[in-house]
Design an enzyme around this catalytic site. Structure first.
Site, PDB file in Angstrom:
ATOM      1  N   THR A 188       0.831  -1.207   0.000  1.00 30.93           N
ATOM      2  CA  THR A 188       0.000   0.000   0.000  1.00 30.93           C
ATOM      3  C   THR A 188       0.864   1.256   0.000  1.00 30.93           C
ATOM      4  O   THR A 188       0.396   2.314  -0.402  1.00 30.93           O
ATOM      5  CB  THR A 188      -0.925   0.031   1.237  1.00 30.93           C
ATOM      6  OG1 THR A 188      -0.156  -0.351   2.388  1.00 30.93           O
ATOM      7  CG2 THR A 188      -2.083  -0.929   1.081  1.00 30.93           C
ATOM      8  N   ASP A 189       2.136   1.149   0.437  1.00 32.02           N
ATOM      9  CA  ASP A 189       2.927   2.393   0.592  1.00 32.02           C
ATOM     10  C   ASP A 189       3.145   3.111  -0.734  1.00 32.02           C
ATOM     11  O   ASP A 189       2.930   4.317  -0.834  1.00 32.02           O
ATOM     12  CB  ASP A 189       4.227   2.168   1.390  1.00 32.02           C
ATOM     13  CG  ASP A 189       5.232   1.198   0.773  1.00 32.02           C
ATOM     14  OD1 ASP A 189       4.899   0.528  -0.237  1.00 32.02           O
ATOM     15  OD2 ASP A 189       6.347   1.108   1.322  1.00 32.02           O
ATOM     16  N   GLY A 232      12.412 -10.587   4.649  1.00 26.76           N
ATOM     17  CA  GLY A 232      11.258  -9.697   4.750  1.00 26.76           C
ATOM     18  C   GLY A 232      11.290  -8.852   6.011  1.00 26.76           C
ATOM     19  O   GLY A 232      10.265  -8.328   6.438  1.00 26.76           O
ATOM     20  N   LEU A 233      12.477  -8.715   6.627  1.00 24.19           N
ATOM     21  CA  LEU A 233      12.587  -7.931   7.862  1.00 24.19           C
ATOM     22  C   LEU A 233      13.313  -6.607   7.629  1.00 24.19           C
ATOM     23  O   LEU A 233      13.685  -5.915   8.567  1.00 24.19           O
ATOM     24  CB  LEU A 233      13.325  -8.737   8.936  1.00 24.19           C
ATOM     25  CG  LEU A 233      12.656 -10.065   9.309  1.00 24.19           C
ATOM     26  CD1 LEU A 233      13.496 -10.817  10.330  1.00 24.19           C
ATOM     27  CD2 LEU A 233      11.253  -9.818   9.857  1.00 24.19           C
ATOM     28  N   SER A 234      13.513  -6.296   6.362  1.00 23.62           N
ATOM     29  CA  SER A 234      14.082  -5.008   5.992  1.00 23.62           C
ATOM     30  C   SER A 234      15.493  -4.762   6.504  1.00 23.62           C
ATOM     31  O   SER A 234      15.794  -3.712   7.075  1.00 23.62           O
ATOM     32  CB  SER A 234      13.175  -3.893   6.479  1.00 23.62           C
ATOM     33  OG  SER A 234      12.807  -3.159   5.382  1.00 23.62           O
ATOM     34  N   SER A 235      16.343  -5.732   6.276  1.00 20.87           N
ATOM     35  CA  SER A 235      17.754  -5.519   6.598  1.00 20.87           C
ATOM     36  C   SER A 235      18.285  -4.332   5.791  1.00 20.87           C
ATOM     37  O   SER A 235      19.163  -3.600   6.261  1.00 20.87           O
ATOM     38  CB  SER A 235      18.557  -6.773   6.259  1.00 20.87           C
ATOM     39  OG  SER A 235      18.377  -7.106   4.902  1.00 20.87           O
ATOM     40  N   ASP A 248       9.562   0.999   5.120  1.00 23.28           N
ATOM     41  CA  ASP A 248      10.616   0.371   5.918  1.00 23.28           C
ATOM     42  C   ASP A 248      11.501   1.412   6.588  1.00 23.28           C
ATOM     43  O   ASP A 248      11.869   1.285   7.758  1.00 23.28           O
ATOM     44  CB  ASP A 248      11.463  -0.554   5.034  1.00 23.28           C
ATOM     45  CG  ASP A 248      10.608  -1.563   4.281  1.00 23.28           C
ATOM     46  OD1 ASP A 248       9.464  -1.799   4.696  1.00 23.28           O
ATOM     47  OD2 ASP A 248      11.080  -2.091   3.273  1.00 23.28           O
TER      48      ASP A 248
HETATM   49  C1  GLA Z   1       9.032  -3.973   0.745  1.00 21.36           C
HETATM   50  C2  GLA Z   1       9.242  -2.519   0.387  1.00 21.36           C
HETATM   51  C3  GLA Z   1       8.225  -1.620   1.082  1.00 21.36           C
HETATM   52  C4  GLA Z   1       6.796  -2.140   0.850  1.00 21.36           C
HETATM   53  C5  GLA Z   1       6.711  -3.624   1.139  1.00 21.36           C
HETATM   54  C6  GLA Z   1       5.371  -4.178   0.779  1.00 21.36           C
HETATM   55  O1  GLA Z   1       9.309  -4.175   2.098  1.00 21.36           O
HETATM   56  O2  GLA Z   1      10.539  -2.096   0.750  1.00 21.36           O
HETATM   57  O3  GLA Z   1       8.362  -0.296   0.632  1.00 21.36           O
HETATM   58  O4  GLA Z   1       6.358  -1.832  -0.440  1.00 21.36           O
HETATM   59  O5  GLA Z   1       7.696  -4.362   0.458  1.00 21.36           O
HETATM   60  O6  GLA Z   1       4.404  -3.685   1.624  1.00 21.36           O
END
Ligand code: GLA
Length: 397
Positions: free
Chosen positions: A41-42, A135-138, A183
């Site tokens: 959604t971002d 999926g933890l945004s390293s 993130d």
């Molecule tokens: C990744 C992207 C985020 C977002 C998500 C999905 O983490 O870095 O900006 O788009 O996927 O919600």
């Protein structure tokens, strides 16, 4: 500071000295995140509700004056990579160095003068405990720690929102992954005991209480260990579908489409694009409902409300947005069958992790059920842990 974080900062401090033969000027760190709800959604200018987790990326840094960014990492002992800042630009830096170099570039190019990050150079030692590709945004943890270090070392006077936007620009342009703003905001604005509610159109973030402990709940994280990357493949493709749909529907972004507009949208969109749109539109509604429930104390009084929103979000990602995998679906379904209040994949998808909201006394059982189900299905053993809302990026020493 909790002892384990102090130990991380201490190890990073020492690592810098060992790598560069001199003391660092300071140590900074930034966390990874899970997204409680609000997926894909971002970049549609909608709503998200992530929280920063305890796992952090720690950076020791020191200015230098030769126009070079020098990178050493605990993950690659004995190696120093030096990159002239003048050579950093869109897609010009291969590998993971594109993240820190990209941040330096984005901050230097943001018109903060010749003395800014870009011109003078920096040595960085990186020590991360955020798993990559889960999926933890390293990546955001790395970017945000670097951004804060450069900000402090160079006296940049940027707001945290400006730092977040610079990190996103580094990722979009230098790394080449067309990701949104979630993130980096989660990593910079995280707060112990709170989720971060972000309106991605106004780029305004607000902390919403997520008092798991008081409510007797835990968030169990099941990392499938299926790796993903967002610079190619499905993520890019989903983003393109959303942009195309917005153009066809005549709106600036899918944020501007409401549930009441869906029927009309189904007349003008092909079936697949319509499903993509339906995910984004209903997901925005779910985020707003989750925030309303949390603000009204629903986590303690009626956690099933939030749980049902999480589970519905997973179904929407599985059936409409089609970004889950069999392992992610199995983890989410097993968690709910084993008594979780709700469960969903978190992050960009095509691999990564599932979060499950679980009553504390059932957490071990839910985790064990997921492990057993993966073994039965012949999937790689998942990595189980718990996560809780933690503090955002900061200077540690
Ligand atoms: C990744 C992207 C985020 C977002 C998500 C999905 O983490 O870095 O900006 O788009 O996927 O919600």
């Amino acid at each position: 500071m909790p002892a384990h974080l102090d130990a991380l900062a201490e190890a990073t401090d020492r690592g810098f000295h060992d790598a560069f033969g001199r003391d660092c000027a300071g140590v900074w760190s930034a966390p990874g995140r899970v997204n409680l709800i609000g997926e894909h959604t971002d970049y549609n200018e909608g709503f998200v509700l992530p929280f920063a987790i305890g796992a952090r990326t720690s950076i020791a840094a020191r200015r230098r004056d030769d126009g070079v960014i020098a990178l050493a990492s605990a993950q690659f002992p004995g190696k120093i990579r030096t990159i002239p800042l003048a050579k950093v630009g869109p897609r010009a830096v291969p590998g993971w160095a594109a993240y820190p170099a990209g941040v330096a570039w984005a901050l230097g190019l943001a018109g903060r003068g010749a003395a800014a990050a870009g011109a003078s150079g920096v040595s960085l030692y990186i020590n991360s405990v955020v798993p990559t590709g889960s999926g933890l945004s390293s990546s955001a943890a790395l970017e945000c720690a670097v951004a804060l270090a450069l900000h402090d070392l160079h006296g940049l006077q940027a707001t945290r929102a400006e730092l977040a936007l610079a990190c996103q620009r580094a990722e979009n342009e230098v790394v080449g992954a067309p990701t949104g703003i979630m993130d980096q905001f989660a990593s910079l604005f995280g707060e112990h005991g709170s989720a971060v509610f972000i309106d991605c159109r106004t780029v305004h973030g607000e902390n919403v209480p997520l008092a798991l402990e008081a409510a007797g709940l835990e968030v169990v994280l099941a990392d499938t260990r299926e790796q993903h990357a967002h610079a190619a493949g499905g993520y890019v493709d989903r983003r393109a579908s959303c942009d195309r749909a917005a153009r066809i529907l005549g709106v600036r972004a899918l944020r501007d489409v409401g549930v009441g507009d869906l029927e009309k949208a189904s007349d003008v969109l092909d079936a697949e694009t319509f499903r993509r749109v339906r995910h984004v539109v209903t997901e925005n509604e779910r985020v707003l409902a989750a925030v309303a429930s949390l603000r009204a104390g629903g986590l303690e009084s009626d956690p099933a409300v939030l749980g049902a929103l999480l589970t519905a979000s997973h179904a929407s990602m599985r059936d409409d947005f089609e970004i889950t995998t069999p392992a992610l679906d199995l983890a989410a379904a097993t968690a709910v069958e084993a008594g979780a209040v709700g469960a969903r994949m978190t992050g960009g998808g095509f691999g990564g992790a599932v979060i499950a909201l679980v009553a504390r006394e059932r957490a071990a059982e839910v985790a064990a059920s997921i492990t057993a189900a993966f073994a039965r299905a012949g999937f790689t053993a998942p990595r189980l842990s718990t996560v809780a809302p933690s503090d955002g990026a900061r200077r540690d020493r």
